[in-house]
Design a protein around this motif. Sequence first.
Motif, PDB file in Angstrom:
ATOM      1  N   LEU A 167       9.950  50.878  -1.252  1.00 56.05           N
ATOM      2  CA  LEU A 167      10.300  49.662  -1.979  1.00 56.05           C
ATOM      3  C   LEU A 167       9.542  49.569  -3.301  1.00 56.05           C
ATOM      4  O   LEU A 167      10.125  49.248  -4.347  1.00 56.05           O
ATOM      5  N   THR A 168       8.246  49.879  -3.272  1.00 57.39           N
ATOM      6  CA  THR A 168       7.417  49.811  -4.475  1.00 57.39           C
ATOM      7  C   THR A 168       7.921  50.756  -5.550  1.00 57.39           C
ATOM      8  O   THR A 168       8.063  50.382  -6.729  1.00 57.39           O
ATOM      9  N   TRP A 171      -0.428  52.655  -2.249  1.00 53.91           N
ATOM     10  CA  TRP A 171      -0.143  54.090  -2.339  1.00 53.91           C
ATOM     11  C   TRP A 171       0.986  54.369  -3.329  1.00 53.91           C
ATOM     12  O   TRP A 171       0.948  55.367  -4.067  1.00 53.91           O
ATOM     13  N   GLY A 172       1.984  53.506  -3.374  1.00 54.80           N
ATOM     14  CA  GLY A 172       3.043  53.660  -4.361  1.00 54.80           C
ATOM     15  C   GLY A 172       2.499  53.590  -5.779  1.00 54.80           C
ATOM     16  O   GLY A 172       2.866  54.396  -6.641  1.00 54.80           O
ATOM     17  N   VAL A 173       1.600  52.653  -6.018  1.00 55.01           N
ATOM     18  CA  VAL A 173       0.977  52.502  -7.342  1.00 55.01           C
ATOM     19  C   VAL A 173       0.144  53.736  -7.674  1.00 55.01           C
ATOM     20  O   VAL A 173       0.179  54.253  -8.802  1.00 55.01           O
ATOM     21  N   LEU A 233      11.739  58.062  -7.572  1.00 54.25           N
ATOM     22  CA  LEU A 233      12.591  57.885  -6.399  1.00 54.25           C
ATOM     23  C   LEU A 233      12.498  59.097  -5.471  1.00 54.25           C
ATOM     24  O   LEU A 233      12.409  58.950  -4.250  1.00 54.25           O
ATOM     25  N   GLN A 234      12.515  60.304  -6.043  1.00 52.59           N
ATOM     26  CA  GLN A 234      12.373  61.498  -5.227  1.00 52.59           C
ATOM     27  C   GLN A 234      11.021  61.505  -4.503  1.00 52.59           C
ATOM     28  O   GLN A 234      10.938  61.872  -3.328  1.00 52.59           O
ATOM     29  N   ALA A 235       9.983  61.098  -5.200  1.00 58.46           N
ATOM     30  CA  ALA A 235       8.645  61.055  -4.589  1.00 58.46           C
ATOM     31  C   ALA A 235       8.620  60.083  -3.416  1.00 58.46           C
ATOM     32  O   ALA A 235       7.987  60.345  -2.392  1.00 58.46           O
ATOM     33  N   ALA A 236       9.308  58.963  -3.575  1.00 61.58           N
ATOM     34  CA  ALA A 236       9.343  57.962  -2.506  1.00 61.58           C
ATOM     35  C   ALA A 236      10.080  58.488  -1.279  1.00 61.58           C
ATOM     36  O   ALA A 236       9.607  58.369  -0.152  1.00 61.58           O
ATOM     37  N   VAL A 237      11.251  59.084  -1.506  1.00 61.70           N
ATOM     38  CA  VAL A 237      12.086  59.534  -0.386  1.00 61.70           C
ATOM     39  C   VAL A 237      11.472  60.751   0.299  1.00 61.70           C
ATOM     40  O   VAL A 237      11.512  60.877   1.528  1.00 61.70           O
ATOM     41  N   LEU A 238      10.873  61.648  -0.474  1.00 68.56           N
ATOM     42  CA  LEU A 238      10.263  62.846   0.108  1.00 68.56           C
ATOM     43  C   LEU A 238       9.185  62.499   1.132  1.00 68.56           C
ATOM     44  O   LEU A 238       8.989  63.213   2.117  1.00 68.56           O
ATOM     45  N   GLN A 239       8.488  61.393   0.904  1.00 67.27           N
ATOM     46  CA  GLN A 239       7.396  61.041   1.808  1.00 67.27           C
ATOM     47  C   GLN A 239       7.884  60.617   3.195  1.00 67.27           C
ATOM     48  O   GLN A 239       7.096  60.553   4.133  1.00 67.27           O
TER      49      GLN A 239
END
Length: 292
Positions: A109-110, A163-165, A237-243
């Motif tokens: 979300l972040t 962690w998103g930040v 977005l890729q970084a978020a989904v990969l996690q």
Amino acid sequence: MALMAFAGNSVLCRLALGEQAIDAAGFTVIRLLSGIVVLMVIIKLTQPAAFNLKRSITKVNASLTGLKAVKQHWLAPLALFIYAVTFSFAYITLETATGALVLFGMVQLTMIIASLMTGKRLQKLEWLGVMIAFIGLIYLMLPELTTPSLLGFVLMAISGVAWGVYTLAGKGSQKPIQDTCTNFMQTLPFVLLLILFAYPFFNLSAQGVLLAVLSGGIASGVGYSIWYSAVRYITSLQAAVLQLLVPIIAALGGVVFVSEPITLRMLVAAGLILGGIMLVSYASASDSYRTQ
């Protein structure tokens, strides 16, 4: 490699706190301090010319005199500390699966909100990929989900945002190991405050200290350096989904190291998460090609 380190970090944290081998504050302190030591040793061995202890100490002293003294460099270390301390305390009351769902949900979300704030409009395929991957995470965790305590939920939500930040702060990193070391060192003022308030409640054991050192030195220090190396080459977005792959990697670790069975649920969840990642990556690549 970074995602494997994240999975290992979660396992080490749960082993330490779940078996009450150490308290949450003590785990956080040792984790961050060991990260500093390991990263300084790595820089000293691999980049002796870049190793400047005096300059690093000067930065820490600047942090002690106030956040304004470190200008724009305060954001990443502050986010790192908030992530680490809330992560540890959240897992006192949350089950592993519930905590992972809250954490990765807030990370997603972040980073999606951050992408939208920078003016990037997500394509339909990207939205679809995000939804499919997150459904895969929920499906994987569903049998073990419990109603979270309010405090645990709030702490883990804060941890996910932090962690998103921290991830977003690393997208411009040109010297990942040095930047990660600096971020860890600049958490020292916050670590000292944590020691000041939590020292009377420390509950340390040899096993707990060892797990915290492994978490901080290897899974965090080395793992986060690798993450900073990788994240600059992918979209937020890729970084978020990969996690979302982290729980799958952790589950596979259970298969390899603990002889846990490969279940149909694990295979379906892995297919959904990988399929979602593929859609997001394909859409991002297509958008980049059209822009060129």
